[in-house]
Design an enzyme around this catalytic site. Sequence first.
Site, PDB file in Angstrom:
ATOM      1  N   HIS A  70      58.910  30.141  51.016  1.00 27.79           N
ATOM      2  CA  HIS A  70      58.042  29.508  50.026  1.00 27.79           C
ATOM      3  C   HIS A  70      58.332  28.027  49.808  1.00 27.79           C
ATOM      4  O   HIS A  70      57.439  27.271  49.445  1.00 27.79           O
ATOM      5  CB  HIS A  70      58.043  30.309  48.729  1.00 27.79           C
ATOM      6  CG  HIS A  70      57.139  31.492  48.839  1.00 27.79           C
ATOM      7  ND1 HIS A  70      57.591  32.728  49.244  1.00 27.79           N
ATOM      8  CD2 HIS A  70      55.811  31.601  48.684  1.00 27.79           C
ATOM      9  CE1 HIS A  70      56.569  33.554  49.303  1.00 27.79           C
ATOM     10  NE2 HIS A  70      55.473  32.907  48.972  1.00 27.79           N
TER      11      HIS A  70
ATOM     12  N   GLU B 141      49.012  42.247  53.391  1.00 29.14           N
ATOM     13  CA  GLU B 141      50.241  41.570  53.836  1.00 29.14           C
ATOM     14  C   GLU B 141      51.360  42.562  54.127  1.00 29.14           C
ATOM     15  O   GLU B 141      52.444  42.177  54.547  1.00 29.14           O
ATOM     16  CB  GLU B 141      50.679  40.530  52.800  1.00 29.14           C
ATOM     17  CG  GLU B 141      50.854  41.051  51.399  1.00 29.14           C
ATOM     18  CD  GLU B 141      51.173  39.941  50.395  1.00 29.14           C
ATOM     19  OE1 GLU B 141      51.506  38.818  50.804  1.00 29.14           O
ATOM     20  OE2 GLU B 141      51.093  40.218  49.182  1.00 29.14           O
TER      21      GLU B 141
ATOM     22  N   ASP C 157      53.540  37.157  55.121  1.00 27.61           N
ATOM     23  CA  ASP C 157      54.250  38.415  54.904  1.00 27.61           C
ATOM     24  C   ASP C 157      53.889  39.452  55.955  1.00 27.61           C
ATOM     25  O   ASP C 157      54.741  40.237  56.370  1.00 27.61           O
ATOM     26  CB  ASP C 157      53.962  38.958  53.497  1.00 27.61           C
ATOM     27  CG  ASP C 157      54.849  38.290  52.468  1.00 27.61           C
ATOM     28  OD1 ASP C 157      56.063  38.163  52.726  1.00 27.61           O
ATOM     29  OD2 ASP C 157      54.338  37.864  51.423  1.00 27.61           O
TER      30      ASP C 157
ATOM     31  N   CYS D 112      44.603  33.822  54.127  1.00 26.46           N
ATOM     32  CA  CYS D 112      45.193  32.762  53.298  1.00 26.46           C
ATOM     33  C   CYS D 112      46.619  32.450  53.710  1.00 26.46           C
ATOM     34  O   CYS D 112      47.250  31.560  53.147  1.00 26.46           O
ATOM     35  CB  CYS D 112      45.122  33.121  51.815  1.00 26.46           C
ATOM     36  SG  CYS D 112      46.057  34.607  51.412  1.00 26.46           S
TER      37      CYS D 112
HETATM   38  C1  PEP Z   1      51.179  35.449  52.731  1.00 23.64           C
HETATM   39  O1  PEP Z   1      52.056  36.312  52.599  1.00 23.64           O
HETATM   40  O2  PEP Z   1      50.697  35.118  53.821  1.00 23.64           O
HETATM   41  C2  PEP Z   1      50.645  34.747  51.545  1.00 23.64           C
HETATM   42  C3  PEP Z   1      49.574  34.000  51.620  1.00 23.64           C
HETATM   43  O3  PEP Z   1      51.327  34.877  50.374  1.00 23.64           O
HETATM   44  P1  PEP Z   1      52.756  34.207  50.131  1.00 23.64           P
HETATM   45  O4  PEP Z   1      52.974  33.205  51.255  1.00 23.64           O
HETATM   46  O5  PEP Z   1      52.706  33.533  48.811  1.00 23.64           O
HETATM   47  O6  PEP Z   1      53.694  35.347  50.177  1.00 23.64           O
HETATM   48 MG    MG Z   2      52.613  37.066  50.681  1.00 20.49          MG
END
Ligand code: PEP
Ligand code: MG
Length: 529
Positions: free
Chosen positions: A152, A389, A413, A460
Amino acid sequence: ARRAHAEAGIFAMHRALLQDPALLAAADTLIDTGKSAGFAWREATRAEAAALSAMADRRAADRAADLIDLGKRVLRALARTGGGEGEGEGEGEGEGEGEGEGDLPADARVPVAQNGQPVVLAADEFTPSDLSGLDRSRVAALVMVRGGPTAHAAIMARQLGIPCLVALGSALERLPDATPVIADADHARLHASPDQHLLAAAASTIRLRAQQHQADLRAAHAPASTRDGVHIEVAANIGSVDDARAAVAQGADAIGLLRTELLFLHGDAAPAAADHTARCQAIADALEGRSAIVRTLDIGGDKDAAWLRLPAEDNPALGLRGVRLAQVCPQLLDDQLRGLLAVRASAPLRILLPMVSEPGELLHWRARIRALAAEVRADAGIEVGVMIEVPAAALLADQLAEHADFFSIGTNDLTQYTLAMDRCQPELAARMDALHPAVLRMIAATCEGAARHGRRVGVCGALAGDALAVPVLLGLGVTELSVDAALVPATKARVRTLAHADCRQRAPELLRLASAAAVRDACRRYWPA
Ligand code: PEP
Ligand code: MG
């Protein structure tokens, strides 16, 4: 000229905290009673952080957050046997030359660069809370010894438009302070003490990219369709009201993912419903009529909030994160949903649930949202979607699609869990590629399941912003791409170069390849970026 500085103020402050005699004495006392070093350290830092959080002083609350970050770093260091060399990963570019800016105030979170020049910041590993509130204009690039491309902290750096290199290994530790560097995130390389030739080449790349971005930006405010007329929504991922403004400025059609946990990483208490309403209302107001997908709090994994005391877990990525948190803190999500339902927006807000792994969870939250909407007299017809995910969700996509209004694939994920590779594990960073055929099969299963019930599928995760991956995603049936705001213009430009029918025809072949490298090679041949 940009300046390199190998040890940020964050380190100076952590060093000071590490030498705090009261903290060390508290840990020593527990060790003397027979507890392990890890247990003693965790208990000592938590107790101190709780005491700091209880004070009304804002600086004390910030120090509590730092202490929790530091506590985790020491625990990680206790758990591992040593650093190791890795390869860099990241996006964007930066350059560096000149000297460091000298010592920083002990409590500085971001160094004040000399002569107003931005710096390249180095650390063992930045955490999300290090980066919230980072001033983009002061930082040319972030470079880390450890970390992963979709950890993150790297995601937040990209959202801020700051190039970021992760997993550089112990070579970075050996680099003296104030070494001039070029952080070339396009090629995952950090050049130390570059010669004039390299500096000139980097300066020219930066200039060309800026020109290309300006050209793409001129067309970014119009919708994007493929050459054969299929409209693809290009939305933005955001984590703050500033990001929302950036998304509008860069031509995003909508917000495809609001990571609400990033709004509340600091602070000393759980957000109340009114806090959620206020923060989301400000974002909705900044969107000038665009719709937004608001993801409920996804705390846990590598994202901790100082105010949430989660039980320590051996495998936090496999534990209480996303909607699972409600098992231990039901109030947290109820308050958020109450708050979200009270937002008044001129375009639809949609709710997205993270870490769902079976239809029962979705049905539970749909019912809960209906009940809370009745309680706060809000529209119960708000759309509810599911993050895909977890491999289980991809494999049960047909069942989930029966009850979900839309899907959003979280490739970060989904890759971590499909490949069984921790997204923060630096030694595996170079192999964490979402174009792995097994991940593509998960995406294909998701699109097939959604199609059976006529549901939309967006992506996303970071893969949506990878130019090489865009034709693959369209070919598998994705119709919405949500990317960092700065990538919206280039992603729209990429969509406009593609023929949808050709993507549809060729993408299934890629599922039969044996590695991510083979998929990338095929993509370069079929759809040169
Ligand atoms: C992902 O897991 O791809 C996602 C968009 O959520 P995050 O990166 O916040 O876990
Ligand atoms: Mg995620």
